[in-house]
Design an enzyme around this catalytic site. Structure first.
Site, PDB file in Angstrom:
ATOM      1  N   LYS B  51       0.844  -1.199   0.000  1.00 34.49           N
ATOM      2  CA  LYS B  51       0.000   0.000   0.000  1.00 34.49           C
ATOM      3  C   LYS B  51       0.877   1.245   0.000  1.00 34.49           C
ATOM      4  O   LYS B  51       1.948   1.252   0.611  1.00 34.49           O
ATOM      5  CB  LYS B  51      -0.928   0.001   1.212  1.00 34.49           C
ATOM      6  CG  LYS B  51      -2.151  -0.862   0.976  1.00 34.49           C
ATOM      7  CD  LYS B  51      -3.187  -0.734   2.081  1.00 34.49           C
ATOM      8  CE  LYS B  51      -4.421  -1.554   1.695  1.00 34.49           C
ATOM      9  NZ  LYS B  51      -5.257  -1.871   2.855  1.00 34.49           N
ATOM     10  N   LYS B  56       6.920   1.641   3.706  1.00 35.57           N
ATOM     11  CA  LYS B  56       6.678   2.645   4.746  1.00 35.57           C
ATOM     12  C   LYS B  56       5.306   2.511   5.397  1.00 35.57           C
ATOM     13  O   LYS B  56       5.121   2.903   6.554  1.00 35.57           O
ATOM     14  CB  LYS B  56       6.797   4.050   4.144  1.00 35.57           C
ATOM     15  CG  LYS B  56       8.200   4.428   3.718  1.00 35.57           C
ATOM     16  CD  LYS B  56       9.036   4.850   4.905  1.00 35.57           C
ATOM     17  CE  LYS B  56      10.360   5.467   4.463  1.00 35.57           C
ATOM     18  NZ  LYS B  56      11.181   5.843   5.615  1.00 35.57           N
ATOM     19  N   ASN B  83       7.752   8.804   0.612  1.00 34.98           N
ATOM     20  CA  ASN B  83       6.807   7.726   0.849  1.00 34.98           C
ATOM     21  C   ASN B  83       6.260   7.709   2.275  1.00 34.98           C
ATOM     22  O   ASN B  83       5.115   7.314   2.497  1.00 34.98           O
ATOM     23  CB  ASN B  83       7.487   6.377   0.562  1.00 34.98           C
ATOM     24  CG  ASN B  83       7.830   6.227  -0.918  1.00 34.98           C
ATOM     25  OD1 ASN B  83       7.186   6.812  -1.779  1.00 34.98           O
ATOM     26  ND2 ASN B  83       8.846   5.435  -1.211  1.00 34.98           N
ATOM     27  N   GLY B 182      18.458   3.938   3.955  1.00 34.68           N
ATOM     28  CA  GLY B 182      18.528   5.394   3.911  1.00 34.68           C
ATOM     29  C   GLY B 182      18.656   5.897   5.343  1.00 34.68           C
ATOM     30  O   GLY B 182      19.754   5.961   5.886  1.00 34.68           O
ATOM     31  N   LEU B 186      13.977   0.558   7.809  1.00 37.25           N
ATOM     32  CA  LEU B 186      13.745  -0.769   7.246  1.00 37.25           C
ATOM     33  C   LEU B 186      14.869  -1.725   7.636  1.00 37.25           C
ATOM     34  O   LEU B 186      14.619  -2.828   8.146  1.00 37.25           O
ATOM     35  CB  LEU B 186      13.641  -0.669   5.719  1.00 37.25           C
ATOM     36  CG  LEU B 186      13.398  -1.975   4.960  1.00 37.25           C
ATOM     37  CD1 LEU B 186      12.084  -2.622   5.359  1.00 37.25           C
ATOM     38  CD2 LEU B 186      13.429  -1.727   3.448  1.00 37.25           C
ATOM     39  N   SER B 307      12.084  -1.984  -2.175  1.00 38.72           N
ATOM     40  CA  SER B 307      11.430  -1.264  -1.083  1.00 38.72           C
ATOM     41  C   SER B 307      10.307  -0.344  -1.521  1.00 38.72           C
ATOM     42  O   SER B 307       9.428  -0.020  -0.716  1.00 38.72           O
ATOM     43  CB  SER B 307      12.472  -0.456  -0.308  1.00 38.72           C
ATOM     44  OG  SER B 307      13.195   0.375  -1.198  1.00 38.72           O
TER      45      SER B 307
END
Lengths: 333, 333
Positions: B51, B56, B83, B182, B186, B307
């Site tokens: 979604k 995220k 995101n 980043g 995650l 991702s």
């Protein structure tokens, strides 16, 4: 007349078993924006994520798998300029047998190299499907090769019909299935499977309005040949329905929907930007149909079959800029 | 020091339960060409099909779901240009609470409209993440809103860690997982989950070599700030690792791999043309890492995490023409 005995439950179950662990059980995806735009629940059956990038692998593999050793070992042959060529090439490779593909003299280098990449022998001959079919038929005789046609064989239709069986398992409450139609192998296989497994489920074919041989044929009750088929959907440029699928489709289908070239492009772009899926033009017509004929499916549970994803990047780039209401960097799954 | 009590099995299981039926269980895909090029079995975990088009959503929803009614009902706030903004906006909408998003003054109209499309209130302020974070923190105090940060909260990491739990269910025999990094939400969540559920599974972060704050930090054992991060991967432009994920990653990760800008572009194009998947630049770095560091993973079972898929069509079009060995209209899944 259809020989319905060729399309009974055990035949479909055998095809499904042959494909188990070989073909992908492709996922169903949803995209909230698409469903909202269509005014119904649209589930995407992603055969663009199938091996060779299209449903064609199912029929080609199922047929080659069901050949006798005597039929298979000398090799197989077909005529195609597109996804069926790659499907036969890969299926033959998996069985360790030879594949000969008759392709047009003006086939693109990219398609030639993709098919050759699966180890097939390519013969380039003529420019029309009729010329290629004639050459392939003659070569099959001369070399003792078995013909694996794109759609004129019940074993091909049984393979394609396994898509419908998966849809029933994955989306048991679906009410409508929208299917791209070119020669009719996919639509014919799905109609035959629907007749056996869920006759009340409504099947519609979808095709470009500039290549509406199926719509005209179903409307008039007999095979009608059209003069031209200048559509971006290169897999749906058939001039007339296939003889094997036509009577099956005629008995089962609820209708053939027409979509414009612009509607096809918009559906491709919507899939790319919102659903993050690459569909080829032929692969996007069912989604285009859900959007263009939304009043017909209001509030219903619709499965739109994305039949393939093999598209040149230049075709994708020609889709931009975005139509309004379609932000680029978002997804509403 | 890590408070490992925040990252125990029941906490992850609770996060997974909160997300059940809300977040997608995203599919695993394979692409034969990619595996052949990498010299190992590459399974693609498709969080670009999540979604809002990115992982995220997991963290944002899991955190908002675990707030008390008193914390949640006044609304939530965050700072993001990407995101995470959309993820918080959608998660808040699903809970019927307000979302305020602080975005940069030069945010693109497309990103603004996508975030606004989920019903969030947008405040544009400043140009740097520091400015946005300061404004958001002040507003949270003034208006009594709950901060949902991109990665500086264990509840966010627990949500992102559910990706790892799914990978174990879907690919129980995997040996290596490659994860874009980043800020570290995650990668931190995945490392924390791996420590609990399968410590012998090797986790690697992957980042652009021109934005290698994580590689430098892990190599030196402490948080290192870099001066610039001019990469096409707009989600990986962090200048330093997040304080919450860093010590977790430091303890668990086997290494951080660097990839070039060209390798990122080639991975995006390969995913588009062969796997039929749209990945954003940040989303493609793990695949780029599998290809660029293939000698390290020879013959192993590797999961590359895609991702996100939120990319402007103009970025996709800039990818063509094709690099050699990458035919356009084919797929080798």
């Amino acid at each position: 007349m259809v020989d319905w005995d060729s399309y009974r439950r055990p035949a479909f179950e055998k095809a499904q078993q042959l494909l188990r662990g070989v073909a992908h059980r492709t996922p169903i995806m949803r995209c909230r924006t698409l469903s909202e735009m269509a005014g119904c629940d649209v589930a995407l059956k992603c055969e663009n994520l199938q091996k060779v990038g299209a449903f064609k692998f199912r029929g080609a593999y199922a047929m080659i798998a069901s050949l006798t050793e005597t039929e298979r070992s000398p090799g197989v042959i077909t005529y195609s300029s597109g996804n069926h060529a790659q499907a036969v090439a890969l299926a033959a490779k998996l069985f360790g047998t030879r594949a000969v593909i008759v392709m047009p003299e003006d086939a693109s280098g990219v398609k030639l190299s993709a098919t050759r990449g699966y180890g097939a022998e390519i013969l380039q001959h003529g420019f029309t499907p009729q010329e290629r079919q004639a050459v392939a038929t003659r070569l099959a005789d001369e070399r003792g090769l078995t013909m694996v046609p794109p759609y004129e064989d019940p074993r091909i239709l049984l393979g394609q019909g396994t898509v419908f069986m998966e849809i029933l398992e994955q989306e048991p409450h679906s009410e409508v299935v929208l299917v791209p139609v070119g020669g009719g192998g996919l639509l014919g296989g799905i109609c035959a499977a629907a007749r056996v497994f869920r006759p009340q489920l409504e099947i519609y074919g979808v095709e470009p309005e500039v290549a509406d041989d199926w719509a005209r044929s179903i409307e008039s009750g007999r095979i009608v040949r059209i003069a031209t088929a200048h559509t971006i959907a290169d897999g749906l440029r058939s001039l007339e329905p296939g003889k094997t699928p036509f009577p099956i489709v005629k008995e089962v289908v609820r209708g053939i929907l027409r979509v414009s070239e612009d509607q096809i492009r918009r559906a491709m772009l919507l899939l790319l930007t919102r659903a993050k899926l690459v569909a080829e033009p032929s692969g996007a017509v069912a989604v285009a149909g859900a959007l263009a004929h939304s009043q017909r499916f209001r509030n219903r549970r619709v499965v739109a079959l994305i039949s393939g994803g093999n598209v040149e990047p230049s075709t994708l780039t020609a889709l931009a800029p975005l139509p309004s209401g379609c932000p680029a960097d978002s997804s509403d799954r």
